[in-house]
Design a protein around this motif. Structure first.
Motif, PDB file in Angstrom:
ATOM      1  N   ALA A 124       0.832  -1.209   0.000  1.00 53.37           N
ATOM      2  CA  ALA A 124       0.000   0.000   0.000  1.00 53.37           C
ATOM      3  C   ALA A 124       0.863   1.254   0.000  1.00 53.37           C
ATOM      4  CB  ALA A 124      -0.924  -0.012   1.211  1.00 53.37           C
ATOM      5  N   ARG A 125       1.948   1.237   0.766  1.00 54.89           N
ATOM      6  CA  ARG A 125       2.872   2.388   0.750  1.00 54.89           C
ATOM      7  C   ARG A 125       3.433   2.607  -0.645  1.00 54.89           C
ATOM      8  NH1 ARG A 125       8.795   1.410   2.881  1.00 54.89           N
ATOM      9  NH2 ARG A 125       8.618   0.139   0.976  1.00 54.89           N
ATOM     10  N   ASP A 126       3.875   1.536  -1.288  1.00 54.09           N
ATOM     11  CA  ASP A 126       4.534   1.666  -2.584  1.00 54.09           C
ATOM     12  C   ASP A 126       3.576   2.081  -3.687  1.00 54.09           C
ATOM     13  OD1 ASP A 126       6.820   0.881  -1.268  1.00 54.09           O
ATOM     14  OD2 ASP A 126       6.826  -1.170  -2.053  1.00 54.09           O
ATOM     15  N   ARG A 127       2.311   1.626  -3.619  1.00 56.41           N
ATOM     16  CA  ARG A 127       1.361   1.950  -4.686  1.00 56.41           C
ATOM     17  C   ARG A 127       0.665   3.278  -4.466  1.00 56.41           C
ATOM     18  NH1 ARG A 127      -1.271  -4.034  -6.170  1.00 56.41           N
ATOM     19  NH2 ARG A 127       0.769  -5.062  -6.429  1.00 56.41           N
ATOM     20  N   GLY A 128       0.581   3.723  -3.239  1.00 56.44           N
ATOM     21  CA  GLY A 128       0.059   5.058  -2.961  1.00 56.44           C
ATOM     22  C   GLY A 128      -1.412   5.270  -3.247  1.00 56.44           C
ATOM     23  N   GLU A 129      -2.211   4.220  -3.275  1.00 51.62           N
ATOM     24  CA  GLU A 129      -3.640   4.358  -3.562  1.00 51.62           C
ATOM     25  C   GLU A 129      -4.494   4.390  -2.295  1.00 51.62           C
ATOM     26  OE1 GLU A 129      -4.821   2.138  -7.545  1.00 51.62           O
ATOM     27  OE2 GLU A 129      -3.698   0.792  -6.213  1.00 51.62           O
ATOM     28  N   VAL A 130      -4.094   3.647  -1.285  1.00 49.16           N
ATOM     29  CA  VAL A 130      -4.900   3.486  -0.075  1.00 49.16           C
ATOM     30  C   VAL A 130      -4.076   3.899   1.142  1.00 49.16           C
ATOM     31  CG1 VAL A 130      -6.253   1.908   1.346  1.00 49.16           C
ATOM     32  CG2 VAL A 130      -6.122   1.544  -1.140  1.00 49.16           C
ATOM     33  N   PRO A 131      -4.531   4.901   1.901  1.00 51.05           N
ATOM     34  CA  PRO A 131      -3.816   5.262   3.130  1.00 51.05           C
ATOM     35  C   PRO A 131      -4.132   4.253   4.237  1.00 51.05           C
ATOM     36  CG  PRO A 131      -5.746   6.663   2.852  1.00 51.05           C
ATOM     37  CD  PRO A 131      -5.674   5.797   1.629  1.00 51.05           C
ATOM     38  N   VAL A 132      -3.106   3.675   4.827  1.00 48.28           N
ATOM     39  CA  VAL A 132      -3.265   2.725   5.924  1.00 48.28           C
ATOM     40  C   VAL A 132      -2.851   3.415   7.215  1.00 48.28           C
ATOM     41  CG1 VAL A 132      -2.486   0.537   6.903  1.00 48.28           C
ATOM     42  CG2 VAL A 132      -2.929   0.723   4.449  1.00 48.28           C
ATOM     43  N   ALA A 133      -3.729   3.373   8.212  1.00 47.73           N
ATOM     44  CA  ALA A 133      -3.476   4.094   9.457  1.00 47.73           C
ATOM     45  C   ALA A 133      -2.654   3.304  10.459  1.00 47.73           C
ATOM     46  CB  ALA A 133      -4.816   4.494  10.088  1.00 47.73           C
ATOM     47  N   PHE A 134      -2.689   1.953  10.382  1.00 45.39           N
ATOM     48  CA  PHE A 134      -2.096   1.149  11.447  1.00 45.39           C
ATOM     49  C   PHE A 134      -1.923  -0.274  10.951  1.00 45.39           C
ATOM     50  CE2 PHE A 134      -2.281  -1.063  15.648  1.00 45.39           C
ATOM     51  CZ  PHE A 134      -1.269  -0.351  16.294  1.00 45.39           C
ATOM     52  N   GLN A 135      -0.950  -0.985  11.531  1.00 51.14           N
ATOM     53  CA  GLN A 135      -0.787  -2.412  11.258  1.00 51.14           C
ATOM     54  C   GLN A 135      -0.611  -3.149  12.579  1.00 51.14           C
ATOM     55  OE1 GLN A 135       2.891  -3.383   9.113  1.00 51.14           O
ATOM     56  NE2 GLN A 135       3.724  -1.350   9.576  1.00 51.14           N
ATOM     57  N   ALA A 136      -1.458  -4.135  12.820  1.00 47.91           N
ATOM     58  CA  ALA A 136      -1.400  -4.952  14.029  1.00 47.91           C
ATOM     59  C   ALA A 136      -0.947  -6.344  13.624  1.00 47.91           C
ATOM     60  CB  ALA A 136      -2.755  -5.007  14.720  1.00 47.91           C
ATOM     61  N   LEU A 137       0.281  -6.676  13.990  1.00 44.22           N
ATOM     62  CA  LEU A 137       0.922  -7.919  13.563  1.00 44.22           C
ATOM     63  C   LEU A 137       1.024  -8.841  14.768  1.00 44.22           C
ATOM     64  CD1 LEU A 137       3.830  -6.311  11.474  1.00 44.22           C
ATOM     65  CD2 LEU A 137       1.451  -6.730  10.777  1.00 44.22           C
ATOM     66  N   VAL A 138       0.244  -9.905  14.767  1.00 44.47           N
ATOM     67  CA  VAL A 138       0.151 -10.820  15.900  1.00 44.47           C
ATOM     68  C   VAL A 138       1.003 -12.049  15.596  1.00 44.47           C
ATOM     69  CG1 VAL A 138      -1.407 -12.148  17.357  1.00 44.47           C
ATOM     70  CG2 VAL A 138      -2.148  -9.952  16.409  1.00 44.47           C
ATOM     71  N   TYR A 139       2.051 -12.247  16.370  1.00 45.18           N
ATOM     72  CA  TYR A 139       3.113 -13.239  16.142  1.00 45.18           C
ATOM     73  C   TYR A 139       3.316 -13.473  14.641  1.00 45.18           C
ATOM     74  CZ  TYR A 139      -1.177 -15.813  17.563  1.00 45.18           C
ATOM     75  OH  TYR A 139      -2.469 -16.212  17.770  1.00 45.18           O
ATOM     76  N   PRO A 140       3.709 -12.422  13.934  1.00 49.52           N
ATOM     77  CA  PRO A 140       3.760 -12.503  12.468  1.00 49.52           C
ATOM     78  C   PRO A 140       4.922 -13.370  11.963  1.00 49.52           C
ATOM     79  CG  PRO A 140       4.657 -10.408  13.211  1.00 49.52           C
ATOM     80  CD  PRO A 140       4.066 -11.076  14.425  1.00 49.52           C
ATOM     81  N   MET A 141       4.678 -14.001  10.824  1.00 50.33           N
ATOM     82  CA  MET A 141       5.649 -14.849  10.116  1.00 50.33           C
ATOM     83  C   MET A 141       6.348 -13.975   9.085  1.00 50.33           C
ATOM     84  SD  MET A 141       4.625 -18.397   8.218  1.00 50.33           S
ATOM     85  CE  MET A 141       5.775 -19.424   7.308  1.00 50.33           C
ATOM     86  N   LEU A 142       7.576 -13.543   9.399  1.00 49.76           N
ATOM     87  CA  LEU A 142       8.198 -12.456   8.661  1.00 49.76           C
ATOM     88  C   LEU A 142       9.496 -12.805   7.950  1.00 49.76           C
ATOM     89  CD1 LEU A 142       7.805  -9.665  11.384  1.00 49.76           C
ATOM     90  CD2 LEU A 142       6.347 -10.009   9.381  1.00 49.76           C
ATOM     91  N   ASP A 143      10.166 -13.897   8.343  1.00 56.11           N
ATOM     92  CA  ASP A 143      11.536 -14.107   7.874  1.00 56.11           C
ATOM     93  C   ASP A 143      11.763 -15.584   7.529  1.00 56.11           C
ATOM     94  OD1 ASP A 143      14.281 -14.116   7.425  1.00 56.11           O
ATOM     95  OD2 ASP A 143      14.690 -12.716   9.054  1.00 56.11           O
ATOM     96  N   ASP A 144      12.059 -15.853   6.256  1.00 53.03           N
ATOM     97  CA  ASP A 144      12.269 -17.230   5.801  1.00 53.03           C
ATOM     98  C   ASP A 144      13.542 -17.854   6.363  1.00 53.03           C
ATOM     99  OD1 ASP A 144      14.491 -17.169   3.242  1.00 53.03           O
ATOM    100  OD2 ASP A 144      13.630 -15.273   3.869  1.00 53.03           O
TER     101      ASP A 144
END
Length: 304
Positions: free
Chosen positions: A156-176
């Motif tokens: 969303a940041r890169d495409r610039g179409e939708v403003p996102v106010a917050f991200q709630a990441l619950v024990y997120p799977m982030l790194d291979d």
């Protein structure tokens, strides 16, 4: 759980039977919180993606959440999350849209990113009919859903179409690299989701063996170099969750990129503890912290 032994690791052989297993744990739906199903269009002639719209109220302007379910990128269904989301939508007086994104390995990361983005774009463009405030959209996801939410915030940041106010990441799977080229001590990841399952999930998602230098960075939040300009974040994880180190490191990188972060690490908590042991004191405290983070993002009073 200790008496029964660790859960089985997931593999190509066990995937089909494992995909039906979660239905037994889906909570019943609440009769007083409306739910509807809609379809969001995808580019390139791909099949439309199903969305569950929870607690719509035409004519209102309430905060909204775009939700992505968990399941290691290979399991889970948005349909099974509806009961949980109804309760959350009621507590926050918000509308929630949950995405039935395509799973790996049938669909690689490029496809599921587009599924989730299509859900976000649908929510933003249909904010008025469902009673949502397009300036107060948060992303929420658990486990792989947290990974999807992190990728969606970046997209969303890169495409610039939708403003996102917050991200709630619950024990997120982030790194291979976790469980492949970076092995945790044996007591971390012993319950809920282990290193072999993590390797299988990432390879299915990326279409590439995890951990190496040639992994496609666009599918791995922890490999994205530029984290500036992302929305404020809540990151919550258990102290013996396989993802604890990668989640702390991602929060650290967000902070150093100028992104406000609330990081909650719960001692002794394993992956999915807030669902499996929801009535425990630590699970209740964790859930309250997550909900209060969303309240702050929405400009609502805190729950004491």
């Amino acid at each position: 759980m200790m008496e029964n032994g660790p859960p089985p690791s997931y593999s190509a052989e066990s995937l089909k039977s494992a995909r039906d297993f979660g239905a037994a744990f889906a909570p019943p739906r609440l009769p007083d919180i409306p739910v509807s199903e809609v379809f969001a269009p995808l580019p390139g002639g791909e099949p439309d993606v199903k969305l569950f719209v929870v607690n719509a109220k035409p004519g209102a302007a309430r905060p909204a959440i775009l939700h992505s379910h968990g399941g290691g990128y290979i399991l889970g269904k948005a349909a099974w999350e509806v009961g949980h989301l109804q309760a959350l939508a009621r507590d926050l007086d918000c509308v929630i849209v949950s995405v039935e994104y395509r799973l790996a390995p049938e669909t690689r990361y490029q496809g599921s990113i587009e599924d989730n983005y299509a859900g976000l774009l649908w929510l933003y463009k249909n904010a008025e009919p469902i009673g949502a405030d397009p300036t107060r959209i948060a992303l929420l996801g658990e486990s792989a859903g947290g990974g999807h939410s992190a990728l969606l915030a970046i997209t969303a940041r890169d495409r610039g179409e939708v403003p996102v106010a917050f991200q709630a990441l619950v024990y997120p799977m982030l790194d291979d690299r976790t469980g492949s080229t970076r092995m945790p001590p044996p007591f971390i990841g012993a319950f809920g989701w282990d290193a072999p399952s993590n390797r299988f999930g990432w390879e299915a998602f990326l279409g590439h063996p995890p951990g190496g230098g040639s992994v496609p960075a666009g599918g791995v939040p922890a490999r994205i170099e530029n984290l500036t300009g992302l929305p404020p974040a809540f990151i919550g994880v258990g102290g013996i969750d396989l993802f604890v180190s990668e989640d702390i490191e991602y929060g650290h990188r967000l902070i150093e990129s100028g992104v406000p972060v609330e990081l909650v690490v719960v001692p002794g908590a394993f992956h999915g503890f807030d669902r499996i042991a929801a009535d425990t004191t630590i699970a209740k405290r964790f859930t309250k912290a997550k909900v209060n983070a969303l309240r702050r993002a929405f400009g609502q009073p805190q729950e004491i």
